[in-house]
Design an enzyme around this catalytic site. Sequence first.
Site, PDB file in Angstrom:
ATOM      1  N   LYS A  58       0.845  -1.202   0.000  1.00 20.46           N
ATOM      2  CA  LYS A  58       0.000   0.000   0.000  1.00 20.46           C
ATOM      3  C   LYS A  58       0.883   1.256   0.000  1.00 20.46           C
ATOM      4  CE  LYS A  58      -3.721  -2.470   2.327  1.00 20.46           C
ATOM      5  NZ  LYS A  58      -4.416  -2.828   3.572  1.00 20.46           N
ATOM      6  N   GLN A 102      -4.489  -1.817   9.907  1.00 18.82           N
ATOM      7  CA  GLN A 102      -4.369  -3.129   9.265  1.00 18.82           C
ATOM      8  C   GLN A 102      -4.892  -4.220  10.204  1.00 18.82           C
ATOM      9  OE1 GLN A 102      -3.454  -3.556   6.084  1.00 18.82           O
ATOM     10  NE2 GLN A 102      -3.627  -5.781   6.163  1.00 18.82           N
ATOM     11  N   ASP A 125     -10.860   2.565   4.309  1.00 19.80           N
ATOM     12  CA  ASP A 125     -11.180   1.135   4.191  1.00 19.80           C
ATOM     13  C   ASP A 125     -12.691   0.905   4.082  1.00 19.80           C
ATOM     14  OD1 ASP A 125      -9.140  -0.777   4.112  1.00 19.80           O
ATOM     15  OD2 ASP A 125      -8.719  -0.610   6.254  1.00 19.80           O
TER      16      ASP A 125
END
Length: 299
Positions: A58, A102, A125
């Site tokens: 990412k 994460q 997200d």
Amino acid sequence: MAKRKKAVIIDGRKVASVVKESIKKEVAEMIDSKDASPHLAAVLVGDDPASETYVASKEKAAHTAGMISSTYRYPADITEKELLEVVDYLNNDEEIDGYIVQLPLPGHIDENKIIHRINPAKDVDGFTPENVGKMVLGQPAFLSATPFGIMELLKYYKISVAGKHCVVLGRSNIVGRPMSILLSQKNDAANATVTLCHSATKNLEEITRSADILIAAIGKQQFVKADMVKEGAVVIDVGIHRLKDETKKSGYRLVGDVDFDEVMKKASFITPVPGGVGPMTIAMLLKNTLLAHKKEIYS
Ligand code: GUN
């Protein structure tokens, strides 16, 4: 008998690079006009190798697109209270447009508690209740990157979804459930009839065999076999697993939730693993970061 057409192998790397190029161009124009670059941050707790790899990818993709990227690393024994303070800090840092925490987090931390604390306007997200709720209602929202990427792949390959029977295997908050909602939405890119299958589903194979579009996000390697798939179906594989393979230098190869070699003989379109859905997830995360920077979802 007429010879059946070979399956089209959906090239997720190519589509992701189209999306990323367009983001890169827009970011370059922003910089030229003296706007700041979009800033994506990631919070990484512990040293899970898969999470390390995802966060590194990412970061790299954000840099390539001209964005600012920063990673906040913490040891696995960080307390829930300390991690909530990190989230509060990121919520208040005006330099950061969007961030991700994460997953998975260590067992002593309540993931929901952390996710619920993320400012929805920075939730690139699309995991917070506010963004999930808005998505369900069909309102502008940050969409979870993997289902968002799958919708983009279907659009790119002009695979019509309207009126089709889409079967989604797996009801995770990250993929299966949002996927089922996006596909059934009332808009030109969706309008499908959706069946969401899970561990308590009866007659699973009967249902998968009736799918025009089958999305496998079940987390079991090579679970979907040819006899579970209708001739001419579109098959999207979200899974990613390491399979031991002594012929490879690394000692393994990557496979998905679908038995690719078998199923490609029946499918009309199929995503490979790697190189299918995976690259799209990162591209759509960057897209969400750009939307966050431009304040297009939350003004
Ligand atoms: N872990 C596995 N996939 C994801 C993802 O898309 N976002 C976050 N935050 N964690 C993950």
